[in-house]
Design a protein around this motif. Structure first.
Motif: not given
Ligand code: APR
Length: 381
Positions: A44, A126, A32-33, A102, A42, A292, A279, A155-156, A12-13
């Motif tokens: 959540r 990354a 995105e990984r 989500q 996924r 979120m 996160d 935002c990972d 989301p971020a």
């Molecule tokens: N390179 C690229 N992408 C990556 C890497 C990396 N090295 N490491 C992690 N990611 C990706 C993950 O696969 C994921 O898709 O970063 C993304 C992070 O997304 P979220 O975990 O959904 O985090 P965020 O966007 O901050 O959203 C927070 O997520 O965990 C829930 O409940 C929490 O609702 C909140 C929301």
């Protein structure tokens, strides 16, 4: 390769940020990984605050959730044989939560971004970052590629590379809790309904609607518990016992896991030209449903700062973003922490602790001023 902003992570971020930057005419690339299929499946969080929905609506990103999500403006507390509904919408001038999984929001955000020509590099983790370069590892490549940029948006997530890379500069403050939560997606045949918080002598149980047919359920458990300690039958029995309602045997139980509850906050959300969002900057427990919402709000704030930077020549937009959002994140963290303590504690079986907790819940439900203060924070005013 060069762009203005590299966004690491398509949660989301990252995706709200990417859409907002695109609308402001700022070049960005999302790395995105995982695969697209992975991120749109996924499951959540699912509760969007009034304010978050207004921000998404302002960006034209709320059509899916407004059309397909549902609304909630009350929650129910249960203990002993009591069930009391708190109608927080009535205390907040009609503000409500929107319930939308989500992963569905993520799918909508991806569609909007790519429909306008945006690029998401899936399966491109990354592997290194600095203030001006992000190094990605494309699938099956023998060597990584570098993308040069003005800003990096990390935002990972908590385990991502951004927070880890910034760790020595920004630090981390953490708290873990002496109990866990079993979580499961349940599909009761009769559909789902109210948000329920049940305070049972065996521990907390909760039920949060996600779609018309699925709810996410939570059961407080011991920290050492593993998924194998919670076969479906035990989950069903214990939910029935703590929620005070029999869960039909046919109710399908999916995505069961044991969550170690913890909170963490970075000491600062920016360093040089790197900003942390969502996160990656702050983890809150599911209590209070803030995660979120914070992620989306971080993204909108950073996009605003970058827009002013590129349009009006504001220098160094990150420190202000970092200060303002860290203050907001601490407010959300405090609420989440308070809410967790309200509904869940380390001492099932301890009557003193239980009665204190129940007194606190009764005060919340019986005092209009207390309930109003709760309602405003809960719904995100
Ligand atoms: N390179 C690229 N992408 C990556 C890497 C990396 N090295 N490491 C992690 N990611 C990706 C993950 O696969 C994921 O898709 O970063 C993304 C992070 O997304 P979220 O975990 O959904 O985090 P965020 O966007 O901050 O959203 C927070 O997520 O965990 C829930 O409940 C929490 O609702 C909140 C929301």
């Amino acid at each position: 390769v060069r762009t203005q902003v590299v966004v690491i992570g398509a949660g989301p971020a990252g995706l709200v940020l990417a859409n907002a930057l695109q609308q402001a005419g700022i070049d960005c690339v999302v790395a995105e990984r995982e695969t697209r299929r992975h991120v749109v499946n996924r499951a959540r969080a699912g509760m969007l605050e009034h304010r978050t929905v207004e921000l998404l609506r302002g960006l034209g990103l709320a059509d899916g959730l407004l059309a397909k999500g549902s609304r909630r403006s009350s929650c129910e507390f249960r203990w002993d044989d009591r069930r009391v509904v708190l109608r927080y919408g009535e205390l907040t001038g009609g503000r409500e939560h929107h319930v939308y999984p989500q992963q569905h929001l993520v799918a909508d955000l991806l569609d909007a971004f790519t429909a306008h020509g945006g690029t998401v590099l899936f399966s491109h983790p990354a592997v290194a970052l600095s203030a001006g370069t992000v190094t990605l590892w494309p699938p099956r490549a023998v060597a990584p590629i570098d993308i040069g940029c003005d800003f990096v948006a990390g935002c990972d997530g908590f385990h991502g590379i951004s927070r880890r890379t910034l760790h020595e500069h920004v630090g981390l403050h953490e708290r873990s809790y002496p109990f866990g939560w079993v979580t499961a997606l349940i599909q009761p045949p009769g559909g789902t309904d109210e948000v329920v918080y049940a305070l049972h002598p065996n521990g907390f149980a909760g039920r949060m609607p996600r779609t018309a047919t699925t709810s996410r359920c939570y059961l407080q458990c011991a920290t050492a518990d593993q998924v194998r300690d919670w076969p479906d039958e035990r989950v069903r029995d214990e939910l029935g016992r703590r929620l005070g309602e029999a869960l039909p045997v046919r109710a399908e139980i999916a995505e069961k896991s044991v969550m170690r509850l913890r909170s963490s906050m970075v000491g600062g959300m920016t360093h040089a030209n790197v900003a942390l969002l969502g996160d990656a900057a702050h983890l809150v427990t599911p209590a209070g449903a803030k995660g979120m919402n914070l992620a989306v709000q971080d993204a909108v704030a950073l996009a605003d700062g970058l827009r002013v930077h590129y349009r009006e020549g504001l220098r160094d937009p990150l420190p202000r973003y970092g200060r303002e959002r860290l203050d907001k994140a601490w407010l959300a963290q405090e609420f989440s922490h308070w809410m967790l303590d309200l509904i869940s504690g380390p001492e099932p079986g301890d009557p003193f602790a239980r009665n204190l907790r129940l007194a606190r819940v009764r005060r919340l439900l019986e005092s209009r001023s207390f309930a109003t203060a709760f309602a405003r924070t809960y719904v995100g005013m």
